[in-house]
Design an enzyme around this catalytic site. Structure first.
Site, PDB file in Angstrom:
ATOM      1  N   ALA A  62      64.513  39.378  62.816  1.00 18.91           N
ATOM      2  CA  ALA A  62      64.591  38.885  64.196  1.00 18.91           C
ATOM      3  C   ALA A  62      63.213  38.961  64.850  1.00 18.91           C
ATOM      4  O   ALA A  62      62.380  39.781  64.466  1.00 18.91           O
ATOM      5  CB  ALA A  62      65.584  39.743  64.973  1.00 18.91           C
ATOM      6  N   GLY A 101      66.825  40.945  59.869  1.00 18.82           N
ATOM      7  CA  GLY A 101      67.562  39.683  59.956  1.00 18.82           C
ATOM      8  C   GLY A 101      67.240  38.745  58.808  1.00 18.82           C
ATOM      9  O   GLY A 101      68.082  37.927  58.411  1.00 18.82           O
ATOM     10  N   GLU A 104      69.400  39.889  56.109  1.00 20.68           N
ATOM     11  CA  GLU A 104      70.787  39.577  56.499  1.00 20.68           C
ATOM     12  C   GLU A 104      71.082  38.094  56.261  1.00 20.68           C
ATOM     13  O   GLU A 104      72.171  37.717  55.834  1.00 20.68           O
ATOM     14  CB  GLU A 104      71.004  39.951  57.967  1.00 20.68           C
ATOM     15  CG  GLU A 104      70.975  41.466  58.191  1.00 20.68           C
ATOM     16  CD  GLU A 104      71.018  41.854  59.655  1.00 20.68           C
ATOM     17  OE1 GLU A 104      70.112  41.442  60.409  1.00 20.68           O
ATOM     18  OE2 GLU A 104      71.965  42.544  60.059  1.00 20.68           O
ATOM     19  N   GLU A 125      65.486  48.106  60.557  1.00 16.61           N
ATOM     20  CA  GLU A 125      65.805  48.165  61.994  1.00 16.61           C
ATOM     21  C   GLU A 125      65.753  49.582  62.554  1.00 16.61           C
ATOM     22  O   GLU A 125      65.348  49.794  63.696  1.00 16.61           O
ATOM     23  CB  GLU A 125      67.198  47.565  62.257  1.00 16.61           C
ATOM     24  CG  GLU A 125      67.259  46.055  62.200  1.00 16.61           C
ATOM     25  CD  GLU A 125      67.471  45.501  60.794  1.00 16.61           C
ATOM     26  OE1 GLU A 125      67.286  46.257  59.815  1.00 16.61           O
ATOM     27  OE2 GLU A 125      67.811  44.312  60.679  1.00 16.61           O
TER      28      GLU A 125
HETATM   29  N1  3HC Z   1      59.084  39.951  65.263  1.00 19.22           N
HETATM   30  C1  3HC Z   1      58.003  39.547  65.958  1.00 19.22           C
HETATM   31  N2  3HC Z   1      56.747  39.683  65.537  1.00 19.22           N
HETATM   32  C2  3HC Z   1      56.565  40.260  64.346  1.00 19.22           C
HETATM   33  C3  3HC Z   1      57.633  40.707  63.549  1.00 19.22           C
HETATM   34  C4  3HC Z   1      58.946  40.533  64.054  1.00 19.22           C
HETATM   35  N3  3HC Z   1      60.025  40.903  63.359  1.00 19.22           N
HETATM   36  N4  3HC Z   1      57.147  41.233  62.417  1.00 19.22           N
HETATM   37  C5  3HC Z   1      55.816  41.120  62.484  1.00 19.22           C
HETATM   38  N5  3HC Z   1      55.455  40.527  63.652  1.00 19.22           N
HETATM   39  C6  3HC Z   1      54.109  40.164  64.087  1.00 19.22           C
HETATM   40  C7  3HC Z   1      53.225  41.383  64.308  1.00 19.22           C
HETATM   41  O1  3HC Z   1      53.372  41.887  65.616  1.00 19.22           O
HETATM   42  C8  3HC Z   1      51.845  40.812  64.074  1.00 19.22           C
HETATM   43  O2  3HC Z   1      51.458  40.131  65.234  1.00 19.22           O
HETATM   44  P1  3HC Z   1      49.930  40.129  65.719  1.00 19.22           P
HETATM   45  O3  3HC Z   1      49.183  39.525  64.580  1.00 19.22           O
HETATM   46  O4  3HC Z   1      49.981  39.320  66.950  1.00 19.22           O
HETATM   47  O5  3HC Z   1      49.574  41.563  65.956  1.00 19.22           O
HETATM   48  C9  3HC Z   1      52.073  39.776  62.977  1.00 19.22           C
HETATM   49  O6  3HC Z   1      53.493  39.474  63.024  1.00 19.22           O
HETATM   50  C10 3HC Z   1      51.732  40.250  61.590  1.00 19.22           C
HETATM   51  O7  3HC Z   1      52.366  41.494  61.382  1.00 19.22           O
HETATM   52  P2  3HC Z   1      51.627  42.718  60.662  1.00 19.22           P
HETATM   53  O8  3HC Z   1      50.252  42.856  61.190  1.00 19.22           O
HETATM   54  O9  3HC Z   1      52.535  43.884  60.743  1.00 19.22           O
HETATM   55  O10 3HC Z   1      51.574  42.116  59.181  1.00 19.22           O
HETATM   56  P3  3HC Z   1      51.740  42.851  57.788  1.00 19.22           P
HETATM   57  O11 3HC Z   1      51.574  41.805  56.773  1.00 19.22           O
HETATM   58  O12 3HC Z   1      50.915  44.085  57.741  1.00 19.22           O
HETATM   59  O13 3HC Z   1      53.252  43.387  57.757  1.00 19.22           O
HETATM   60  C11 3HC Z   1      55.625  43.236  57.957  1.00 19.22           C
HETATM   61  C12 3HC Z   1      54.293  42.490  57.728  1.00 19.22           C
HETATM   62  C13 3HC Z   1      55.919  44.218  56.816  1.00 19.22           C
HETATM   63  C14 3HC Z   1      56.705  42.195  58.023  1.00 19.22           C
HETATM   64  C15 3HC Z   1      55.555  44.041  59.270  1.00 19.22           C
HETATM   65  O14 3HC Z   1      55.072  43.194  60.297  1.00 19.22           O
HETATM   66  C16 3HC Z   1      56.875  44.571  59.726  1.00 19.22           C
HETATM   67  O15 3HC Z   1      57.297  45.625  59.270  1.00 19.22           O
HETATM   68  N6  3HC Z   1      57.548  43.861  60.655  1.00 19.22           N
HETATM   69  C17 3HC Z   1      58.778  44.286  61.238  1.00 19.22           C
HETATM   70  C18 3HC Z   1      59.919  44.029  60.315  1.00 19.22           C
HETATM   71  C19 3HC Z   1      61.207  44.455  60.951  1.00 19.22           C
HETATM   72  O16 3HC Z   1      61.318  45.528  61.510  1.00 19.22           O
HETATM   73  N7  3HC Z   1      62.230  43.587  60.878  1.00 19.22           N
HETATM   74  C20 3HC Z   1      63.467  43.826  61.516  1.00 19.22           C
HETATM   75  C21 3HC Z   1      63.427  43.200  62.865  1.00 19.22           C
HETATM   76  S1  3HC Z   1      64.817  43.612  63.825  1.00 19.22           S
HETATM   77  C22 3HC Z   1      66.049  42.623  63.229  1.00 19.22           C
HETATM   78  O17 3HC Z   1      65.853  41.881  62.322  1.00 19.22           O
HETATM   79  C23 3HC Z   1      67.338  42.754  63.938  1.00 19.22           C
HETATM   80  C24 3HC Z   1      68.435  42.063  63.218  1.00 19.22           C
HETATM   81  O18 3HC Z   1      69.142  42.998  62.469  1.00 19.22           O
HETATM   82  C25 3HC Z   1      69.355  41.390  64.174  1.00 19.22           C
END
Ligand code: 3HC
Ligand code: NAI
Length: 696
Positions: A62, A101, A104, A125
């Site tokens: 997400a 997501g 998922e 998450e």
């Molecule tokens: N939403 C919005 N922005 C995101 C994002 C997300 N899920 N994941 C990464 N980004 C953004 C970062 O903020 C960053 O932005 P910036 O360049 O403006 O600072 C850019 O994408 C690149 O991210 P990273 O610098 O972290 O890139 P890496 O390659 O080092 O890492 C990653 C990539 C492993 C995907 C890491 O970004 C990460 O762990 N992201 C979060 C993943 C996550 O927690 N997903 C679950 C989201 S909640 C969800 O899905 C709810 C659902 O169950 C309904």
């Protein structure tokens, strides 16, 4: 390219997500997916559907930035249910990272084919203080079993494609051309009833596993709400049909998302990324090429830093003054690499490969070919100056020359060279192979590309780089000195070590400050204090720790410090220390009292934030969020509490913080002098976050 595009490969529709940088499932992508699936399902020429991503990402989940506002339809959970209901076979071609997501979504597809290089499959998450909210807690247990799913969901850990296949999450792993393989796989399913995970039942459930899991979440790094919600949701999957379980998941998701802990953890996620943005550095800044690393000093820090680089694949030259010190340092590196194999953190082949990259040396000249040199010798200005003058003559042009000093003036060290633009502070934290924080100290003349390269290197070796300016203690340790002073004041006032540590640990700190001192060794601070010849209140606050050291109690390493330690290093209250504290208070004519837990926590937090605000105003830290990032990654501050600055903004409140600091100033005097920035922000109804936002 549009956010979602469909390409027909014969009778298979390949739907591709393309929403850089990480294919986050924002509104536009959800609309695109809905339209694409509707079109593919409606098209009689399409017999099967493949869903894939772009580049390194299937989807990172997400879009976290949308959590702050109203979610616009279509929402992800019904979209995934809709995909799963598709009458035509749907195969996920997992080309790269699939998280939250994103995973998922893949679980909503009927089958999953993944590339063998895919390393990041998971539901992280929990690290954002929430739980999977698009069916992940319901479908993952059905796919891989309740126990394995619970483990992944409550830790947020990632697994790779081969582990995913072994667990039953991935149907097929391929060496290359994931989409081609998925298209072929999809064709084989045409005419068969699609396998819908949501229609399956969860396999065997071990009796009592959920209660056991609940009992063990006491000090979970995501705080008290999300872990419990995650367990409840997975348990629901074992008793409920998908629709009912999804509804339960949704309710639990909302509850977790509304908690302050989720806000704190999401703030921490973005704060960490924001820290990488540095003044004077932009997309055009060319990074210096760092392929080889040289380290000077094979003591505690030199070996730890060396390990951090070896683990990331860098070759390392490590230089010492004597063969004995060199052998000892190299042996320590070897022992740690071996221990990592035993703990399952690396394979034997990896450890051997890493060790083979070490070149031990007694000659400073051997650092002449290093692209990055890090000095980690004794903390002594004269010695460091002498070394930097020599390095200036030896280092190759363009090499980055760094010091790991924790207290000394980096400008003064840099001035010993004719290339101060190449000099930077790389302040690692002990143990340097483990601790995530890297304070990158920008001296007056440090070049922007040196800063940018240092930041990039931090990421490569798995650290969180944060810029700090030059001052005594830089950011982290300068704040720690204030907080430590308050802890000593509370000791003298009557709070015993176990009460102080207990209060702060109960609040969430990984370890109380006095237990940390025992772990780090009390002699380190003792030496620094003696050199500084303290006076006034600072001298008073040194009395107890100095006496403890003079009693021969240097902390855990001697079996005693603020506490006594048994063989297993478990701490025990020591009446001798309680008596010492009482007698020191008497000698200083301080009347002791019992200090309530809340006061211990408040005084600790406010001293941290007050010093943080001074540091911010002086420009030593760029942003309040940088300060928090340091505290979360280097000082055991719980991420679900956001950090000291976040606490003031979001929990204590700026006005209340100012009031309380002033009240403490009236009671205790100068050490509580309010930071002018806090006073100003309180008067303006401001926050640190708003101040940070203005700097963007
Ligand atoms: N939403 C919005 N922005 C995101 C994002 C997300 N899920 N994941 C990464 N980004 C953004 C970062 O903020 C960053 O932005 P910036 O360049 O403006 O600072 C850019 O994408 C690149 O991210 P990273 O610098 O972290 O890139 P890496 O390659 O080092 O890492 C990653 C990539 C492993 C995907 C890491 O970004 C990460 O762990 N992201 C979060 C993943 C996550 O927690 N997903 C679950 C989201 S909640 C969800 O899905 C709810 C659902 O169950 C309904
Ligand atoms: P240490 O005493 O364990 O190691 C220092 C090593 O440097 C010794 O092995 C010594 O033989 C070697 N050395 C001395 N002069 C040398 C020279 N001219 N050439 C090559 N090697 C030389 O000290 P430690 O703890 O590793 O500290 C090193 C630096 O890191 C200090 O500046 C310290 O302030 C800093 N630091 C220490 C932290 C800690 O927790 N120990 C944390 C962060 C920074």
């Amino acid at each position: 390219m549009a956010v979602v595009e469909t390409e027909k490969q014969g009778d298979v529709a390949v739907i591709r997500m393309n929403n850089p940088p990480v294919n986050a499932l924002g509104h536009a992508l959800r609309v695109g997916l809905q339209d694409a699936f509707n079109a593919a399902n409606a098209d009689p020429a399409v017999k099967a559907i493949v869903l894939t991503g772009t580049g390194k990402f299937f989807s990172a989940g997400a879009d976290i930035t949308e959590f702050r506002g109203e979610m616009k339809e279509p929402n992800l959970p019904p979209l995934i249910d809709h995909i799963e209901k598709s009458a035509k076979p749907v195969v996920a071609a997992v080309n790269g990272t699939a998280l939250g997501g994103g995973l998922e979504l893949a679980l909503g597809c009927h089958y999953r084919v993944a590339g063998k290089d895919v390393r990041q499959l998971g539901l992280p998450e929990i690290k954002l203080g929430i739980i999977p909210g698009a069916g992940g807690t319901q479908r993952l247990p059905r796919a891989i079993g309740a126990e394995a799913a619970l483990q992944l969901i409550t830790t947020g850990a990632f697994i790779d494609a081969s582990k995913g296949a072994a667990a039953g999450l991935i149907d097929k792993v391929v060496d290359s051309d994931v989409v081609g393989a998925a298209v072929a796989f999809a064709r084989e399913q045409v005419g068969k009833t699609p396998r819908r995970i949501g229609e399956q039942k969860v396999g065997k459930v071990t009796a009592g596993m959920f209660d056991k899991a609940r009992a063990s979440i006491g000090r979970h790094p995501s705080g008290p709400v999300a872990p419990k919600a995650a367990i409840d949701a997975v348990e629901a999957a074992t008793t409920m049909a998908l629709s009912e379980g999804n509804a339960k998941e949704r309710a639990l998701f909302r509850e977790a998302a509304a908690s302050p802990y989720a806000r704190a953890l999401q703030y921490a996620f973005f704060a960490e990324r924001q820290a990488a943005n540095l003044p004077g550095v932009g997309p055009d800044t060319k990074l210096r090429d760092v392929k080889t690393v040289g380290i000077l000093g094979a003591g505690t820090m030199g070996t730890g830093i060396g390990l951090a680089f070896l683990n990331a694949g860098y070759p390392l030259t490590i230089v010492e003054t004597t063969q004995e010190a060199l052998d000892k340092g190299v042996q320590r590196i070897k022992d740690t690499l071996d221990a990592n194999v035993k703990r399952g953190r690396a394979t034997e082949a990896q450890a051997a490969d890493r060790f083979a990259r070490v070149t031990p040396s007694l000659k400073l000249e051997d650092l002449g070919s290093s692209d990055l040199i890090i000095e980690a010798v004794f903390e002594n200005m004269a010695l460091k100056k002498e070394i930097f003058a020599k390095l200036d003559k030896i280092a190759k042009p363009g090499a980055i020359i760094a010091t790991n000093t924790s207290t000394l003036d980096v400008d003064e060290i840099a001035a010993e060279t004719k290339r101060p633009q190449d000099v930077v502070g790389l302040h690692f934290f002990s143990p340097a192979n483990i601790m995530r924080l890297l304070e990158i100290v920008r001296a007056e003349k440090t070049a922007p590309d040196v800063m940018a390269t240092s930041m990039a290197i931090a990421k490569k070796i798995g650290k969180v780089g944060v810029q700090a300016g030059v001052c005594d203690g830089f950011v982290g340790n300068r704040m720690l000195a204030s907080y430590g002073g308050e802890v000593q004041a509370m000791n003298l006032e009557g709070a015993m070590p176990q009460e102080i540590d207990g209060a702060l640990e109960k609040w969430g700190m990984a370890m109380g400050p006095l237990a940390v001192s025992d772990l780090a060794g009390l002699d380190v601070g003792y030496r620094i204090r003696k050199e500084r010849k303290l006076t006034g209140e600072a001298a008073q606050h040194a009395r107890i720790p100095d006496k403890i050291v003079e009693m021969g109690r240097l902390g855990q390493k001697t079996g005693a410090g603020y506490y006594k330690y048994d063989e297993s290093r478990k701490r025990q209250v020591d009446p001798e220390i309680e008596a010492l504290i009482k007698s020191e208070a008497e000698a200083l004519q301080i009347k002791q009292r019992s200090i309530p837990t809340d006061e211990i926590v408040e005084r600790s937090l406010l001293r941290l934030a007050n010093e943080g605000a001074k540091i911010l105003q002086e420009g030593i830290a760029l942003r309040a969020s940088d300060i928090d990032t340091m505290y979360l990654n280097g000082y055991g501050f719980p991420a679900w509490r956001g950090g000291p600055m976040w606490q003031v903004d979001n929990v204590i409140g700026m006005k209340k913080a100012a009031e309380r600091i002033k009240a403490y100033e009236a009671k205790y005097g100068a050490r509580w002098k309010i930071a002018p920035l806090i006073e100003k922000l309180a008067a303006e109804d401001g926050t640190f976050a708003a101040l940070d936002a203005k700097k963007k």
